[in-house]
Design a protein around this motif. Sequence first.
Motif, PDB file in Angstrom:
ATOM      1  N   LEU A  95       0.841  -1.200   0.000  1.00  0.00           N
ATOM      2  CA  LEU A  95       0.000   0.000   0.000  1.00  0.00           C
ATOM      3  C   LEU A  95       0.878   1.253   0.000  1.00  0.00           C
ATOM      4  O   LEU A  95       0.662   2.183  -0.776  1.00  0.00           O
ATOM      5  N   ALA A  96       1.901   1.261   0.868  1.00  0.00           N
ATOM      6  CA  ALA A  96       2.802   2.412   0.952  1.00  0.00           C
ATOM      7  C   ALA A  96       3.609   2.594  -0.332  1.00  0.00           C
ATOM      8  O   ALA A  96       3.756   3.722  -0.815  1.00  0.00           O
ATOM      9  N   MET A  97       4.127   1.509  -0.886  1.00  0.00           N
ATOM     10  CA  MET A  97       4.917   1.612  -2.123  1.00  0.00           C
ATOM     11  C   MET A  97       4.078   2.189  -3.258  1.00  0.00           C
ATOM     12  O   MET A  97       4.530   3.077  -3.985  1.00  0.00           O
ATOM     13  N   THR A  98       2.857   1.699  -3.390  1.00  0.00           N
ATOM     14  CA  THR A  98       1.967   2.178  -4.449  1.00  0.00           C
ATOM     15  C   THR A  98       1.626   3.651  -4.244  1.00  0.00           C
ATOM     16  O   THR A  98       1.714   4.467  -5.174  1.00  0.00           O
ATOM     17  N   PHE A  99       1.251   4.003  -3.027  1.00  0.00           N
ATOM     18  CA  PHE A  99       0.837   5.372  -2.710  1.00  0.00           C
ATOM     19  C   PHE A  99       2.001   6.358  -2.858  1.00  0.00           C
ATOM     20  O   PHE A  99       1.868   7.407  -3.484  1.00  0.00           O
ATOM     21  N   ILE A 100       3.154   6.012  -2.291  1.00  0.00           N
ATOM     22  CA  ILE A 100       4.297   6.923  -2.315  1.00  0.00           C
ATOM     23  C   ILE A 100       4.880   7.039  -3.725  1.00  0.00           C
ATOM     24  O   ILE A 100       5.340   8.112  -4.115  1.00  0.00           O
ATOM     25  N   ALA A 101       4.835   5.970  -4.508  1.00  0.00           N
ATOM     26  CA  ALA A 101       5.289   6.067  -5.903  1.00  0.00           C
ATOM     27  C   ALA A 101       4.477   7.126  -6.650  1.00  0.00           C
ATOM     28  O   ALA A 101       5.009   7.869  -7.480  1.00  0.00           O
ATOM     29  N   LYS A 102       3.206   7.222  -6.328  1.00  0.00           N
ATOM     30  CA  LYS A 102       2.315   8.184  -6.994  1.00  0.00           C
ATOM     31  C   LYS A 102       2.445   9.594  -6.405  1.00  0.00           C
ATOM     32  O   LYS A 102       2.522  10.577  -7.141  1.00  0.00           O
ATOM     33  N   GLU A 103       2.469   9.682  -5.063  1.00  0.00           N
ATOM     34  CA  GLU A 103       2.410  10.984  -4.385  1.00  0.00           C
ATOM     35  C   GLU A 103       3.784  11.590  -4.088  1.00  0.00           C
ATOM     36  O   GLU A 103       3.882  12.784  -3.848  1.00  0.00           O
ATOM     37  N   GLY A 104       4.808  10.778  -4.048  1.00  0.00           N
ATOM     38  CA  GLY A 104       6.153  11.248  -3.713  1.00  0.00           C
ATOM     39  C   GLY A 104       6.437  11.105  -2.234  1.00  0.00           C
ATOM     40  O   GLY A 104       5.565  11.355  -1.403  1.00  0.00           O
ATOM     41  N   GLY A 105       7.647  10.667  -1.914  1.00  0.00           N
ATOM     42  CA  GLY A 105       8.009  10.548  -0.516  1.00  0.00           C
ATOM     43  C   GLY A 105       9.100   9.528  -0.266  1.00  0.00           C
ATOM     44  O   GLY A 105       9.953   9.281  -1.125  1.00  0.00           O
ATOM     45  N   LEU A 106       9.021   8.919   0.907  1.00  0.00           N
ATOM     46  CA  LEU A 106      10.093   8.089   1.431  1.00  0.00           C
ATOM     47  C   LEU A 106       9.532   6.912   2.202  1.00  0.00           C
ATOM     48  O   LEU A 106       8.593   7.065   2.988  1.00  0.00           O
ATOM     49  N   ILE A 107      10.125   5.747   1.992  1.00  0.00           N
ATOM     50  CA  ILE A 107       9.849   4.577   2.829  1.00  0.00           C
ATOM     51  C   ILE A 107      11.162   4.220   3.508  1.00  0.00           C
ATOM     52  O   ILE A 107      12.183   4.024   2.833  1.00  0.00           O
ATOM     53  N   ILE A 108      11.144   4.189   4.818  1.00  0.00           N
ATOM     54  CA  ILE A 108      12.303   3.710   5.561  1.00  0.00           C
ATOM     55  C   ILE A 108      12.007   2.264   5.911  1.00  0.00           C
ATOM     56  O   ILE A 108      11.041   1.964   6.608  1.00  0.00           O
ATOM     57  N   TYR A 109      12.839   1.363   5.391  1.00  0.00           N
ATOM     58  CA  TYR A 109      12.681  -0.062   5.689  1.00  0.00           C
ATOM     59  C   TYR A 109      13.565  -0.344   6.899  1.00  0.00           C
ATOM     60  O   TYR A 109      14.779  -0.475   6.791  1.00  0.00           O
ATOM     61  N   HIS A 110      12.931  -0.381   8.040  1.00  0.00           N
ATOM     62  CA  HIS A 110      13.580  -0.494   9.349  1.00  0.00           C
ATOM     63  C   HIS A 110      13.780  -1.974   9.667  1.00  0.00           C
ATOM     64  O   HIS A 110      12.842  -2.669  10.032  1.00  0.00           O
ATOM     65  N   ARG A 111      15.007  -2.437   9.513  1.00  0.00           N
ATOM     66  CA  ARG A 111      15.294  -3.871   9.568  1.00  0.00           C
ATOM     67  C   ARG A 111      15.578  -4.333  10.991  1.00  0.00           C
ATOM     68  O   ARG A 111      16.724  -4.573  11.370  1.00  0.00           O
ATOM     69  N   GLN A 112      14.500  -4.466  11.757  1.00  0.00           N
ATOM     70  CA  GLN A 112      14.584  -5.025  13.106  1.00  0.00           C
ATOM     71  C   GLN A 112      13.478  -6.075  13.219  1.00  0.00           C
ATOM     72  O   GLN A 112      12.401  -5.833  13.779  1.00  0.00           O
ATOM     73  N   GLU A 113      13.755  -7.217  12.647  1.00  0.00           N
ATOM     74  CA  GLU A 113      12.790  -8.317  12.500  1.00  0.00           C
ATOM     75  C   GLU A 113      12.101  -8.662  13.816  1.00  0.00           C
ATOM     76  O   GLU A 113      12.724  -8.744  14.865  1.00  0.00           O
ATOM     77  N   GLY A 114      10.792  -8.875  13.721  1.00  0.00           N
ATOM     78  CA  GLY A 114      10.027  -9.340  14.873  1.00  0.00           C
ATOM     79  C   GLY A 114      10.046  -8.375  16.037  1.00  0.00           C
ATOM     80  O   GLY A 114      10.228  -8.797  17.179  1.00  0.00           O
ATOM     81  N   ARG A 115       9.882  -7.090  15.767  1.00  0.00           N
ATOM     82  CA  ARG A 115      10.002  -6.043  16.792  1.00  0.00           C
ATOM     83  C   ARG A 115      11.366  -6.110  17.465  1.00  0.00           C
ATOM     84  O   ARG A 115      11.515  -5.905  18.649  1.00  0.00           O
ATOM     85  N   ASN A 116      12.345  -6.482  16.669  1.00  0.00           N
ATOM     86  CA  ASN A 116      13.761  -6.532  17.038  1.00  0.00           C
ATOM     87  C   ASN A 116      14.123  -7.682  17.986  1.00  0.00           C
ATOM     88  O   ASN A 116      15.072  -7.588  18.749  1.00  0.00           O
ATOM     89  N   ILE A 117      13.393  -8.797  17.877  1.00  0.00           N
ATOM     90  CA  ILE A 117      13.803  -9.991  18.626  1.00  0.00           C
ATOM     91  C   ILE A 117      14.519 -10.987  17.708  1.00  0.00           C
ATOM     92  O   ILE A 117      15.026 -12.001  18.175  1.00  0.00           O
ATOM     93  N   GLY A 118      14.553 -10.704  16.427  1.00  0.00           N
ATOM     94  CA  GLY A 118      15.249 -11.569  15.474  1.00  0.00           C
ATOM     95  C   GLY A 118      14.331 -12.634  14.900  1.00  0.00           C
ATOM     96  O   GLY A 118      13.281 -12.955  15.460  1.00  0.00           O
ATOM     97  N   LEU A 119      14.755 -13.190  13.787  1.00  0.00           N
ATOM     98  CA  LEU A 119      13.929 -14.150  13.055  1.00  0.00           C
ATOM     99  C   LEU A 119      13.718 -15.447  13.829  1.00  0.00           C
ATOM    100  O   LEU A 119      12.603 -15.957  13.897  1.00  0.00           O
ATOM    101  N   LEU A 120      14.774 -15.982  14.432  1.00  0.00           N
ATOM    102  CA  LEU A 120      14.638 -17.238  15.178  1.00  0.00           C
ATOM    103  C   LEU A 120      13.630 -17.079  16.319  1.00  0.00           C
ATOM    104  O   LEU A 120      12.730 -17.909  16.486  1.00  0.00           O
TER     105      LEU A 120
END
Length: 193
Positions: free
Chosen positions: A73-98
């Motif tokens: 939803l954000a990618m589609t909307f921001i591609a049209k309207e202009g802006g920024l997506i910060i992909y915050h890489r802290q998986e699982g609310r920062n508890i990690g994938l395992l």
Amino acid sequence: MNIKQSNIANLPTKYGQFKIKAYKDLDSNQEHLAIITHNFEQIDSPYVRIHSECLTGDTLGSLKCDCQNQLQLAMTFIAKEGGLIIYHRQEGRNIGLLNKVNAYALQDKGRNTIEANLELGFKEDERDYSIIEYIFKDLNVKKIKLITNNPKKIEFVQSIGIEITQRVPSITKANKYNEFYLNTKKSKMGHLL
């Protein structure tokens, strides 16, 4: 913070044309992304989505959450309207994938996401947003239209002096696998759903 940055590269996507820049926190060894529209620098108050990494949702299409739907939803909307997506890489609310998969197993036994995290010895949310402040400063962001349902993200952005000119809800359709998850986010974490 000890941060290493990439160069900016073009990122053509099925949603539209973007530029991408990576940031590596050398202290935590986590890498994060800024996904920017080509007109981003000309927008006084750009749309911004701070998207928390969710490999199971974003990549594998898990129906236990709404993460992939919110990102698309954000990618589609921001591609049209202009802006920024910060992909915050802290998986699982920062508890990690395992640990996230272990939390999934506890959720299969009836725990909600908060109870699962607590049972595994974590806080309900372990995320650290300090890299977001660094990215905003690097990209010279002063005010934004924030696409979020999360009150903690709103509070953090305001606490670092970024003006939120508008909050844009990120509402996606619930399904039978994520209803309990979404209800927990709303009732226990105060998400604006």
